[in-house]
Design an enzyme around this catalytic site. Structure first.
Site, PDB file in Angstrom:
ATOM      1  N   SER A   1     -73.021 -95.463 -52.933  1.00 33.31           N
ATOM      2  CA  SER A   1     -72.545 -94.079 -53.000  1.00 33.31           C
ATOM      3  C   SER A   1     -71.909 -93.670 -54.318  1.00 33.31           C
ATOM      4  O   SER A   1     -71.632 -92.477 -54.517  1.00 33.31           O
ATOM      5  CB  SER A   1     -71.553 -93.830 -51.865  1.00 33.31           C
ATOM      6  OG  SER A   1     -72.225 -93.724 -50.634  1.00 33.31           O
ATOM      7  N   VAL A   2     -71.681 -94.593 -55.231  1.00 34.86           N
ATOM      8  CA  VAL A   2     -71.193 -94.181 -56.553  1.00 34.86           C
ATOM      9  C   VAL A   2     -72.207 -93.242 -57.209  1.00 34.86           C
ATOM     10  O   VAL A   2     -71.854 -92.413 -58.059  1.00 34.86           O
ATOM     11  CB  VAL A   2     -70.887 -95.408 -57.432  1.00 34.86           C
ATOM     12  CG1 VAL A   2     -70.430 -94.992 -58.831  1.00 34.86           C
ATOM     13  CG2 VAL A   2     -69.809 -96.273 -56.781  1.00 34.86           C
TER      14      VAL A   2
END
Length: 384
Positions: A93-94
């Site tokens: 999710s970065v």
């Protein structure tokens, strides 16, 4: 036959490499290169101890005022290579940070507004959703949309997709058929679906594919020469790419590439290196990706986060969702960034604007109960 992490380690052996250049080399030789209030050597020992008991596999980089202070790599990327400075890690999710910057660029250019509604750009949603869900809601996880991977049938079908358009269009179709859990702005739920839709908006507004847009407007101007979206076949064959080793009920770690999508989406799984994420930090904070005003808009807190496990005094004293990252007040310092997790993946990227630190920690292990101890330790030493 499934290759487990433990069997791979038995064949190849664990590795720990100090990336001994510049300030990192001086740190290894005992010369002081960091503020005395941050005990980098203690952190270095902690990471080494975690790696020695196979509790950490990956790469990390600590940067202070633009200067690399500590870089380490431990464990194996795959059956062919150890983790190293050039290893490419799935970011989970970065990746959302790139999507958020792309949206901010289009807002800065006047091509969309944060108050623009979903239906302005994407068709096929019921009027009650199309006319009420705003870009603001999608960015702040307050749209009511949830997690695509929790949608009935999604993962089973998504694993059969074999090209980029199938992944983007198929995921959007699943979200169209879903029902938000609450009215826009009436709650907070972390949402992979919302960030996928933001990526679809980027494509619609820019006239490029989402992937081409972020390559041209985010990765290239930031100098991120290694960062890109790569396919599952590449993941299988490219020795530079760290395989995801997910912990099994038996305690073994198994390679789980075949449980991941053909390609990452605007909500997760671009591939990067620690050095490229340090370049991203410099470009973002140095107004190379956005002007100063829109950098501030993107990094500023918008919506209070729900109470965090642990709470004060052990945890953050305050937390806010920004337009992409989250920002926490810890030890009287603001910590702004994003973490990511998936089977066999745990990643973390944080900016410490008050003391000018940047931390990047990329791992091809997953962890029970939240971020890995190495991530927590990094935050603790900087905010102590």
């Amino acid at each position: 036959m499934t290759t487990t992490r433990r069997s791979a380690l038995g064949v190849l052996g664990a590795s720990g490499a100090l990336l001994a250049t510049g300030a990192v080399a001086r740190a290894a030789s005992g010369s002081a290169v960091t503020p005395t209030s941050v005990d980098v050597r203690a952190f270095d020992r902690f990471v080494r101890e975690q790696a020695a008991v196979d509790a950490f596999s990956g790469s990390l980089l600590l940067v202070h005022r633009g200067r690399p202070v500590l870089a380490r790599s431990y464990g194996r990327a795959n059956d062919a290579a150890p983790n190293g400075p050039d290893t490419l890690f799935a970011m989970a999710s970065v990746t959302k940070l790139f999507t958020a910057v792309a949206i901010a660029q289009l807002a800065q250019a006047g091509r969309l507004a944060y108050t623009s509604t979903l239906g302005t750009f994407l068709s096929g949603f019921p009027a009650g959703i199309a006319d009420t869900v705003q870009v603001h809601h999608l960015l702040t996880h307050t749209s009511g949309f949830g997690d695509t991977f929790a949608m009935p049938g999604y993962l089973a079908e998504a694993l059969t997709w074999t090209d980029v358009d199938q992944v983007m269009n198929g995921t959007t179709d699943y979200i169209r058929r879903s029902s938000p859990e609450f009215a826009p702005g009436a709650g907070y739920r972390y949402s992979n679906a919302a960030y996928h839709l933001l990526g679809a908006i980027v494509a619609e507004v820019s006239g490029q594919s989402y992937y081409d847009y972020v390559r041209e407007h985010v990765f290239r101007p930031a100098g991120m020469t290694a960062t890109d979206f790569r396919t599952r076949p590449q993941w299988h064959t490219d020795p530079r790419m760290a395989h995801p080793y997910a912990k099994q009920p038996s305690g073994e770690r198994a390679d789980t590439i075949d449980q991941r999508l053909y390609v990452g989406t605007p909500s997760g799984d671009a591939f990067t290196t620690c050095a490229d994420m340090a370049r991203f930090a410099a470009a973002l904070q140095g107004s190379k990706l956005l002007d100063r005003a829109f950098t501030g808009i993107t990094l500023g807190g918008k919506v209070p986060l729900p109470p965090q496990p642990g709470g004060p005094p052990a945890g953050p004293h305050a937390g806010f969702q920004c337009y992409g990252p989250m920002t926490l007040l810890v030890g009287n310092q603001w910590v702004t960034g994003h973490g990511g997790g998936a089977p066999g993946t745990s990643t973390d990227f944080q900016l410490y604007p008050d003391t000018e630190w940047v931390t990047v920690i990329l791992s091809n292990y997953d962890y029970d109960g939240g971020p890995p101890p190495v991530v927590k330790k990094a935050r603790d030493i900087i905010t102590a």
